[in-house]
Structure formats: C-alpha cells, structure tokens
Design a protein around this motif. Structure first.
Motif, PDB file in Angstrom:
ATOM      1  N   LEU A   1      13.853 -36.489 -35.480  1.00  0.00           N
ATOM      2  CA  LEU A   1      13.417 -35.293 -34.741  1.00  0.00           C
ATOM      3  C   LEU A   1      12.426 -34.454 -35.542  1.00  0.00           C
ATOM      4  CD1 LEU A   1      16.975 -34.177 -33.499  1.00  0.00           C
ATOM      5  CD2 LEU A   1      15.264 -35.388 -32.133  1.00  0.00           C
TER       6      LEU A   1
ATOM      7  N   ARG B   1      19.335 -42.462 -26.063  1.00  0.00           N
ATOM      8  CA  ARG B   1      19.071 -41.482 -25.008  1.00  0.00           C
ATOM      9  C   ARG B   1      20.200 -41.535 -23.977  1.00  0.00           C
ATOM     10  NH1 ARG B   1      14.775 -43.576 -23.280  1.00  0.00           N
ATOM     11  NH2 ARG B   1      15.395 -44.235 -21.195  1.00  0.00           N
TER      12      ARG B   1
ATOM     13  N   THR C   1      18.769 -35.004 -19.536  1.00  0.00           N
ATOM     14  CA  THR C   1      18.363 -36.105 -20.407  1.00  0.00           C
ATOM     15  C   THR C   1      18.368 -35.562 -21.834  1.00  0.00           C
ATOM     16  OG1 THR C   1      16.967 -37.072 -18.717  1.00  0.00           O
ATOM     17  CG2 THR C   1      16.519 -37.734 -20.980  1.00  0.00           C
TER      18      THR C   1
ATOM     19  N   GLN D   1      19.541 -36.625 -26.287  1.00  0.00           N
ATOM     20  CA  GLN D   1      19.828 -37.689 -27.261  1.00  0.00           C
ATOM     21  C   GLN D   1      21.133 -37.375 -27.987  1.00  0.00           C
ATOM     22  OE1 GLN D   1      16.417 -39.714 -29.254  1.00  0.00           O
ATOM     23  NE2 GLN D   1      15.444 -37.729 -29.045  1.00  0.00           N
TER      24      GLN D   1
ATOM     25  N   ARG E   1      10.718 -28.581 -28.562  1.00  0.00           N
ATOM     26  CA  ARG E   1      11.529 -29.590 -27.885  1.00  0.00           C
ATOM     27  C   ARG E   1      12.962 -29.174 -27.587  1.00  0.00           C
ATOM     28  NH1 ARG E   1      11.087 -34.718 -31.392  1.00  0.00           N
ATOM     29  NH2 ARG E   1      12.084 -35.657 -29.603  1.00  0.00           N
ATOM     30  N   GLY E   2      13.342 -27.972 -27.883  1.00  0.00           N
ATOM     31  CA  GLY E   2      14.676 -27.530 -27.495  1.00  0.00           C
ATOM     32  C   GLY E   2      15.614 -27.375 -28.672  1.00  0.00           C
TER      33      GLY E   2
ATOM     34  N   ASP F   1      17.577 -32.185 -27.937  1.00  0.00           N
ATOM     35  CA  ASP F   1      16.682 -32.104 -26.774  1.00  0.00           C
ATOM     36  C   ASP F   1      17.342 -31.460 -25.566  1.00  0.00           C
ATOM     37  OD1 ASP F   1      14.631 -33.278 -28.235  1.00  0.00           O
ATOM     38  OD2 ASP F   1      15.259 -35.297 -27.690  1.00  0.00           O
TER      39      ASP F   1
ATOM     40  N   GLN G   1      17.948 -27.742 -23.716  1.00  0.00           N
ATOM     41  CA  GLN G   1      17.331 -26.414 -23.724  1.00  0.00           C
ATOM     42  C   GLN G   1      18.349 -25.287 -23.865  1.00  0.00           C
ATOM     43  OE1 GLN G   1      14.004 -26.315 -24.003  1.00  0.00           O
ATOM     44  NE2 GLN G   1      14.435 -28.507 -24.099  1.00  0.00           N
TER      45      GLN G   1
ATOM     46  N   LEU H   1      10.504 -36.540 -26.052  1.00  0.00           N
ATOM     47  CA  LEU H   1      10.717 -36.002 -24.721  1.00  0.00           C
ATOM     48  C   LEU H   1       9.623 -34.974 -24.443  1.00  0.00           C
ATOM     49  CD1 LEU H   1      14.575 -35.725 -24.915  1.00  0.00           C
ATOM     50  CD2 LEU H   1      13.210 -37.537 -23.918  1.00  0.00           C
ATOM     51  N   SER H   2       9.780 -34.289 -23.355  1.00  0.00           N
ATOM     52  CA  SER H   2       8.719 -33.368 -22.954  1.00  0.00           C
ATOM     53  C   SER H   2       8.534 -32.248 -23.970  1.00  0.00           C
ATOM     54  CB  SER H   2       9.067 -32.795 -21.599  1.00  0.00           C
ATOM     55  OG  SER H   2      10.311 -32.157 -21.668  1.00  0.00           O
ATOM     56  N   LEU H   3       7.326 -31.757 -24.024  1.00  0.00           N
ATOM     57  CA  LEU H   3       7.017 -30.675 -24.945  1.00  0.00           C
ATOM     58  C   LEU H   3       7.258 -29.377 -24.202  1.00  0.00           C
ATOM     59  CD1 LEU H   3       3.717 -32.191 -26.260  1.00  0.00           C
ATOM     60  CD2 LEU H   3       6.016 -32.468 -27.136  1.00  0.00           C
ATOM     61  N   ILE H   4       8.168 -28.611 -24.712  1.00  0.00           N
ATOM     62  CA  ILE H   4       8.622 -27.508 -23.886  1.00  0.00           C
ATOM     63  C   ILE H   4       8.335 -26.145 -24.507  1.00  0.00           C
ATOM     64  CG2 ILE H   4      10.608 -26.582 -22.653  1.00  0.00           C
ATOM     65  CD1 ILE H   4      11.785 -29.535 -23.284  1.00  0.00           C
ATOM     66  N   GLN H   5       8.925 -25.936 -25.652  1.00  0.00           N
ATOM     67  CA  GLN H   5       8.846 -24.589 -26.184  1.00  0.00           C
ATOM     68  C   GLN H   5       7.561 -24.352 -26.959  1.00  0.00           C
ATOM     69  OE1 GLN H   5      12.623 -24.797 -28.287  1.00  0.00           O
ATOM     70  NE2 GLN H   5      13.324 -23.151 -26.970  1.00  0.00           N
TER      71      GLN H   5
ATOM     72  N   ASP I   1       5.816 -39.141 -33.108  1.00  0.00           N
ATOM     73  CA  ASP I   1       6.381 -37.993 -32.409  1.00  0.00           C
ATOM     74  C   ASP I   1       5.288 -36.962 -32.123  1.00  0.00           C
ATOM     75  OD1 ASP I   1       7.839 -35.858 -31.526  1.00  0.00           O
ATOM     76  OD2 ASP I   1       9.403 -36.049 -33.054  1.00  0.00           O
TER      77      ASP I   1
ATOM     78  N   VAL J   1       5.388 -33.976 -31.126  1.00  0.00           N
ATOM     79  CA  VAL J   1       5.609 -32.577 -31.510  1.00  0.00           C
ATOM     80  C   VAL J   1       5.082 -32.293 -32.916  1.00  0.00           C
ATOM     81  CG1 VAL J   1       7.602 -32.290 -29.999  1.00  0.00           C
ATOM     82  CG2 VAL J   1       7.971 -32.882 -32.376  1.00  0.00           C
TER      83      VAL J   1
ATOM     84  N   PHE K   1       8.485 -31.484 -39.979  1.00  0.00           N
ATOM     85  CA  PHE K   1       7.974 -30.110 -39.976  1.00  0.00           C
ATOM     86  C   PHE K   1       7.896 -29.579 -41.408  1.00  0.00           C
ATOM     87  CE2 PHE K   1      10.341 -30.569 -35.907  1.00  0.00           C
ATOM     88  CZ  PHE K   1       9.254 -30.502 -35.052  1.00  0.00           C
TER      89      PHE K   1
END
Lengths: 269, 448
Positions: A177, A189, A195, A197, A237-238, A254, A256, B31-35, B69, B71, B332
């Motif tokens: 991550l 997943r 969805t 992990q 990504r949460g 992942d 939120q 996964l989706s890029l959110i924040q 990745d 992100v 990071f």
C-alpha cells in the motif's frame, strides 16, 4: 531502500549444480545463459529492479524448439515459493490460473507463465506461436522437471475465504500500500457491498509485537472492547487498519469509512 | 562480454524482449483514487532546464521500474516531482499503466513523461508504431513527451531507419515531442560513453539517461560534457551505488537471514562447510567496505543505508550538468525522504567522505563497461571482460561459469601477459594495473 541490502547479499550466491531441465520432445536451440542480481539488468533493463526487490537469486535462460516453434524459457530462482508467487501474481494477466506447478497461465500466442516452488518461469515465443494446448503442454512438462513441491504457498490458506475474489491473491515483499513498514504481506481483494483488501503480515509473534509497538507511535489507536486496533489513512485511497491475529498482524485496507473498517477488522476471527 | 552472450542478447527480437521482461498483464490491486493530499512541507525545491527541450524538470525524477501503484505517482506529483521515466518493459506496461491511472488526477501540461522501446534490427515501422500506440494507451495520454531507444545493443541502433521514420510520423501527428537514448553499458561493442556521446553528437536525440554515481562517473562525465556541448538533456539512473551495513558473522550464532541462506545452499547440494566459507568471505569483504564507510555514517547518526543513499543522490545533483536524477521510490516514506534533498547540497564532510571512499577503491576496481584501456593491449585482450569473470569467480562464487567464459576466449587470455612488456601499464586512468590483474586472473580462472 531495503532492496539494496537484499541485492548485495545475494550477489554472492554461487551457481548450483541444478542444470536447465530436460524437456521431452524439445530440442535445445541455444546455450544456457546465467544471470544474477548483479547483471540481470543486462537482460531485462530496469525491469530487473522488481525482481531484485522480490529476492531474485539467479536466472537460467535458454532457447528451445519443437517443430516450427522456438521459445525462450527464463527460469527465475526467486529463493522462496512466496517470492516466486509474488512475482507471478504481479505479472499474471487477469485470467484464470491453471493448476500447474503452483499456478500457470497461457496467453496465446506469445507468452506462458508458471511458478513452482521457488521458481518463476516465463516462456516467450521467438518463432511461431503458442496455442492454448501447446502452451499448457509445455508448462506441464516444465512443472514436472523443476525441483520442489507443486501447489500454492501454504500461507494463502490463512486468508479468509468468504467474499475473496478468485485470483486476486498476491504477496508484497515490501511497502504494501506504499507504506514502508508493511512488509511480507499476503493480500487479496474482497467483494461484497464494499470492495476492499485483507492482508496478513507474515511475521513471527515477536516481530509482530515489535512492529505493533513501532506503529503505535504513528497510527491512531482505536482499540475496542479488548480488540487492539490501529488505523491510519493512506493518501488518496482511504483507510487501513490492523490488529493482532494468531501471532501475526491482519489488516483491512481501501475502506473509506473508519466505522466500517473497524467493523470489518473486528469480524476477522 | 563473450561472443555467446553478445549473440544471445543482440539476436533477440524486441517483441520477444518486451514479453520476457514483463508479465502478461497489468497487475496490482490499485483501487480508485479517492482522497486528496494537501500540499505541505517537503516539496521539490529545484527545477532545472532539460537541455533543448526547454522543460523545467524537478531535480528529483521518478524512476518507475518497480512502480505498480498509481497513488505513488500522484503523491510524487503533489510533492512537485514532474519528471516520470518509464518504459514499455517495466512490468510489461504495468508501470506505464500506473502513471496513466494517476494522470486522471494530474495536470498533464505540468509534467514530462518519458517512455522507452527496446528496438532491435528486426523491428519495422509497423512494429514500432504498434508498440508505441500501446504505450500511449497505457499512459492514457495523447502525447508522450519523449520516446527513448531503450538500452541499444550497439551504436548502429542509433541510426535505425524504421525508428526514425516512426519518430518522424509521431512528431508529425503530435504524439511525441522529443527522442532520447538510455544506456546501462555495453551489450556489444562499445561502451555506454561511446553510444551516448555518439547520440549526443548526432543531433537528432534530445536527451539521455545514463548511469552516474560517485563510484562510477568517469564515463558519465564524458557524456555530460557531450550533452552540454550539444544542449542535450541529461537524466541519471543508478545514482546510489550499493553500500550497506555489514552484519557480524559468527558461524555458531548466525542471524536468521544467514541461517536461511545457508540452509538453502545446503538444500541445493553445497556442503555446509563450503557454504559457511563463502558466507564468511563475503561478510569479511562487506565488513571492510563498511569500515571505510563508517565515518560517514556515524557523522550523521541516522539510518546508514538511507542516509548514504540520499547523500549519493546529492552527489549526483551537485553536478550542474545533470538535469535530473531518476530515483526508484516505492513508498510514501521514500518519496518524502528523497524529495527532502531536492535543492540541497552535500556538506563538506559528506562530500569528503565520499571522495575518500571512491579514492580508496579506485585503483582496485576495473570499471564495468569501461573499455578505455583496450587499444593499449598489443594482444587485443578483452581486459574488462576478463576482470568481470574474476568478479564472478571471486564475489559470486560462480567459478564454473567464470572459468567456462574464460575458456571461451581460447588463447586470447591472460597467459599472454606474463612475458609482455605491458604497454598497457598507464592506460587505465584510474590506476588499475591490467597486467597484474590479468596474470592473476589467468591463474585463478585456469587453476594454473
């Protein structure tokens, strides 16, 4: 940065007696070429970095032929079944995995992948094309010839089965991550109304306790009714959260909502 | 490099290389890029002009050989990194796809993307255009700033007519703006300097990617001069040579990593005594290296490998001829650390230690890929290759293969050095004594 140490340690590994496997029905079309962590870049350029990060020890490469088909077989010795599985899971296409060796994939017309025990094998056509059946046949022959045990790594059995997306399992040796302290993570997943992990850090009990103490200083403590839980957010990504589990650490990522994250973590028995 | 390996490498088709290097698909659980991620401290502080491209690139670039990745790309971008170096072969396009995914949240006009194609003699206009299109699809962009020839096997590839025809079309269609060449070292005749200096002088190539670090900079310096003279952009890879903290070694009290290593070697047929001896020799060598590095590490009191790596990158950036250092970053934390040195300079003590370190090893080290002494040998011996075989023998324990490679040289070997007048004596600008080295190599590699 950890990979530098690994690279140097294994740069001294000697070539072992195991020769390139004989494959019935296939003729040699070249000699075996050997690469190690020091010169793998000569063969695959910058892509070598990922292999080295996954514990790459040695590559045997050879061209073989049968009738109109000439292929290059690259056998990467990754040092352990988890490393081999990790590279395979990173590079395999999103198609069903065949039960050959630890797992295999045929991607006609040009490529087949396989892992078995500590070996990750990539086969690429040079002349001619693979079909589904000829690729499968070659993978089976290779799996039979390579030493070690077949089957998936035992550790995958640790991952919860419910809601697990088939074929989504993987192994991150470093920085899962993007977090530098999350190493040796087996993950998959999961799909239900969310969805997300789930990952398990493959640590000894002592290592797990030590890492926990380390993370306590940077993560938020959200222990609830006897459950020790740490959480933090990951840029873009949460949330991610972890808890001690069977002498190791287990985590969910992942998600939120922190509330949902904690609920999921607490549900992992 | 022996003939077999040379042939092995140069005869490969680029399509083939592409597939063998990568997996069969883009992988990873991104996964989706959110924040969002707010801009904060630890931003890039220095931008330099990338040669004739005119683009102002961050002094820290993102080398994406391991990138999977998206992100991390976005995080780096938010830290001010605007140079992303990728290639079709990195994870068979997985690295490009990660950048492409991240681009959805980035201002395309503010970044510079370079990708690379392995081009061989057998490539045609069609294969090059087809593969470029796939790069473009993965990168999710209508225009790629620069397209590189990826580690060409020889100087001749620089004139690859189909590549230049493809470039002409792609430029005409607005799909690329610049071209460049990357080179790790020789895979055939000629060194990295020979290939990249020729590319810099050529006039068609706008930027270069070269190996450059405090332990290996002589060739790079020649390339940087050629680039500066021709206003060609310069980007560095392999910026931090591998120095690490040595473990203690006690055969009766091995670390878990040492035990694991020994166990594996024994399982593969080596006797425990042999394995212990190899490990002991290796650890001894590492300890010597570490002791020479220790003053530098202690002076700054932080994690040694990290700090040394950062200082080594600073050393590269201290050379004003270098426009950006492409650094591989996988977390990071790593991005934060490396971005933290943007625009900073080595302190005098750090610079001195690195110089001392380089000086201590200079005369004992036959530099990989260097062929500067080859013309001085009246027998035409491949000095650099032979010393590489010695390296394999001594440091990899790869005796069988090293001796076989040496045997392949037939009579063009170190036995000719014994009675030679050695006109090569002063040929190595680093003080390496080729005659002594080759005589020793001959004894070692023939068990004479």
């Amino acid at each position: 940065m950890k990979h530098i140490t690994v690279y140097l340690l294994f740069a001294c590994i000697p070539v072992m007696a195991a020769d390139f496997p004989e494959l019935k029905g296939w003729e040699p079309a070249g000699q075996v070429t050997v690469y190690d962590a020091d010169n793998l870049w000569e063969y695959i350029n910058g892509a070598a970095e990922q292999f080295i990060a996954y514990g790459f020890e040695r590559l045997l490469s050879k061209d073989i032929s049968r009738e109109q088909l000439v292929v290059t077989v690259d056998i990467y010795d990754m040092g352990s079944v988890l490393n081999a599985f990790g590279m395979f899971s990173l590079e395999k296409p999103d198609t069903p995995v065949l039960e050959i060796g630890g797992g295999g994939v045929v991607s006609p017309p040009y490529q087949c992948l396989l892992y078995k025990d500590r070996f990750y094998v990539k086969i690429n056509t040079y002349e001619g094309e693979f079909t589904e059946s000829s690729g499968r046949e070659l993978l089976e022959a290779l799996a039979e010839s390579l030493p070690g045990r077949s089957g998936i790594p035992d550790e995958i059995g640790l991952l919860p089965e419910k809601d697990r997306a088939a074929g989504s399992e993987g192994y991150a040796r470093e920085s899962f991550l993007g977090l530098s302290r999350l190493n040796n993570c087996l993950y998959a997943r999961y799909e239900n109304k969310n969805t997300y992990q789930i990952f398990i850090m493959l640590l000894s009990e002592q290592e797990a306790e030590s890492l926990w103490k380390d993370l306590e200083s940077g993560w938020e403590n959200r222990s609830v009714r006897g459950d020790r839980i740490l959480v933090r957010s990951i840029p873009y990504r949460g949330m991610v959260g972890i808890k001690p589990w069977r002498g190791k650490l287990i985590g969910v990522a992942d998600i939120q909502s922190e509330k949902e994250l904690i609920k999921l973590l607490r549900s992992l028995e | 490099m022996n003939n077999h390996r040379m042939a092995h490498i140069t005869n490969k088709l680029s399509r083939r290389k592409f597939f063998r290097i990568g997996g069969a698909a883009v992988a990873g659980g991104s996964l989706s890029l959110i924040q969002g991620c707010g801009r904060s401290e630890g931003m890039i502080r220095k931008y330099r002009t990338l040669g004739r491209t005119g683009f102002k690139v961050s002094d820290i670039g993102f080398g994406t050989g391991r990138l999977r990745d998206p992100v991390l790309v976005r995080y780096a971008y938010d830290k001010g990194i605007n140079y992303f170096d990728t290639g079709e072969s990195y994870g068979r396009g997985a690295s490009e796809s990660a950048i492409g995914e991240a681009l959805k949240n980035m201002d395309r006009t503010r970044i510079f993307i370079t990708t690379k194609l392995n081009v061989s003699e057998k490539d045609t206009l069609e294969t090059i255009l087809e593969r470029f299109q796939k790069c473009q699809e993965r990168l999710n962009t209508g225009m790629i700033d620069a397209l590189y020839l990826h580690n060409p096997s020889s100087r001749e590839i620089l004139n690859h007519s189909a590549f230049h025809e493809a470039v002409s079309r792609l430029k005409g269609d607005g799909k690329i703006r610049f071209i460049g060449v990357s080179c790790h070292g020789p895979q055939g005749p000629g060194s990295m300097a020979e290939i990249l200096c020729a590319a810099a002088e050529d006039g068609r190539f706008d930027q270069m990617l070269l190996v450059y670090n405090f332990m290996n900079h002589e060739e790079g310096s020649r390339i940087l001069d050629a680039c500066r003279k021709n206003n060609v952009g310069t980007t560095a890879m392999k910026t931090a040579p591998g120095i690490f903290k040595a473990e203690s070694f006690d055969p009766e009290n091995l670390s878990s990593e040492q035990s694991e290593w020994l166990k594996r070697q024994v399982e593969r047929g080596m006797s425990r005594e042999q394995a212990v001896e190899r490990l002991q020799n290796y650890q001894q060598g590492q300890r010597e290296t570490y002791e020479k590095t220790l003053p530098f590490i202690e002076a700054h009191g932080i994690d040694s490998a990290d700090h040394l790596r950062l200082a080594a990158i600073q050393w590269v950036l201290a050379d004003k001829r270098m426009n950006t250092a492409c650094v591989s970053m996988n977390s990071f934390d790593e991005i934060d650390k490396v971005v933290g040195i943007s625009g900073t300079a080595l302190t005098r003590s750090e610079a001195d230690n690195l110089k001392q370190y380089a000086a201590a090893f200079s005369h004992r080290y036959c530099r990989h890929g260097c062929n500067l002494c080859s013309s001085a040998c009246i027998h035409g011996l491949p000095v650099n290759d032979i010393m590489r075989f010695v390296y394999y023998y001594e440091f990899h324990g790869d005796q069988k293969s090293a001796m076989q490679e040496y045997r392949n040289l037939s009579k063009r070997n170190g036995s000719l050095c014994t009675d030679c007048t050695a006109p090569c004596l002063d040929a190595c600008p680093h003080g390496f004594d080729a005659q002594i080295g080759l005589v020793r190599a001959h004894k070692m590699l023939t068990l004479a």
